[in-house]
Scaffold this motif. Structure first.
Motif, PDB file in Angstrom:
ATOM      1  N   LEU A   1      38.393  37.094  41.960  1.00  0.00           N
ATOM      2  CA  LEU A   1      38.801  36.495  40.693  1.00  0.00           C
ATOM      3  C   LEU A   1      39.064  35.000  40.847  1.00  0.00           C
ATOM      4  O   LEU A   1      39.431  34.524  41.914  1.00  0.00           O
ATOM      5  CB  LEU A   1      40.071  37.186  40.167  1.00  0.00           C
TER       6      LEU A   1
ATOM      7  N   GLN B   1      41.970  33.529  36.188  1.00  0.00           N
ATOM      8  CA  GLN B   1      42.077  34.972  35.969  1.00  0.00           C
ATOM      9  C   GLN B   1      43.266  35.556  36.720  1.00  0.00           C
ATOM     10  O   GLN B   1      43.907  36.487  36.242  1.00  0.00           O
ATOM     11  CB  GLN B   1      40.783  35.667  36.415  1.00  0.00           C
TER      12      GLN B   1
ATOM     13  N   ILE C   1      43.008  44.041  35.905  1.00  0.00           N
ATOM     14  CA  ILE C   1      41.640  43.766  36.368  1.00  0.00           C
ATOM     15  C   ILE C   1      40.630  44.379  35.410  1.00  0.00           C
ATOM     16  O   ILE C   1      39.621  43.758  35.068  1.00  0.00           O
ATOM     17  CB  ILE C   1      41.440  44.295  37.806  1.00  0.00           C
TER      18      ILE C   1
ATOM     19  N   ASN D   1      37.655  42.561  33.292  1.00  0.00           N
ATOM     20  CA  ASN D   1      36.253  42.945  33.441  1.00  0.00           C
ATOM     21  C   ASN D   1      35.628  43.417  32.132  1.00  0.00           C
ATOM     22  O   ASN D   1      34.423  43.310  31.945  1.00  0.00           O
ATOM     23  CB  ASN D   1      36.109  44.044  34.497  1.00  0.00           C
TER      24      ASN D   1
END
Length: 168
Positions: free
Chosen positions: A35, A39, A89, A93
């Motif tokens: 990342l 992020q 996460i 995504n």
């Protein structure tokens, strides 16, 4: 022929299970290393975790050192809330998919407003009091006129644009 049969307690975890959990933590660590810094700000975690990730970013060109650092990140992750990290996460995504779903919900809301009128306006104003009743009624009235006259749906697009910043 008197063999003892050992009873394994339910609390004991096998060596295989421990290794599987460690591998899963290393995979999360590898994803965290992948990342960007922007992020990473959206990921919950301790200072120790973020320090370990920043070290991994610095040594990313050396394979063995990076492998050991990811293994260390996996060790640090044992003391973290991995469910919250995994959720964060996944959100990062699937951002495009979430935006698509939100847009579809907003389009359905707009269509419901045009079809139902005042009752739906009242429900919407309870949820989002910053919207203006008069503006909503005006846009819905124009959209219904355009729909009956089979003209292009300019007012429906305007209604969508009015709802988007508040309802998304």
């Amino acid at each position: 022929m008197n063999k003892k049969v050992e009873v394994i307690e339910e609390e004991e975890i096998s060596k295989t299970q421990i290794k599987k959990e460690a591998d899963a933590l290393k995979l999360i660590g590898r994803e965290l290393v992948g990342l960007s810094k922007k992020q990473l700000l959206q990921i919950p975690g301790s200072e120790l975790l973020f320090h370990a990730i920043s070290v991994a970013h610095k040594i990313s060109d050396k394979n063995e050192a990076l492998r050991r650092q990811i293994q260390y990140i996996g060790k640090v992750l044992r003391n973290e809330d991995c469910d919250a990290i995994r959720t964060a996460i996944d959100k990062l995504n699937n951002k495009h998919q979430q935006l698509t779903h939100a847009t579809l919900r907003l389009e359905k809301l707009r269509d419901d407003l045009i079809a139902e009128g005042d009752s739906k306006i009242n429900e919407l104003l309870e949820q989002f009091p910053s919207l203006e009743r008069q503006k909503l009624r005006q846009l819905i009235r124009q959209a219904n006129k355009e729909k009956k006259a089979e003209k292009p749906a300019k007012a429906a697009k305007d209604l969508f644009a009015y709802l988007k910043p508040v309802c998304l």
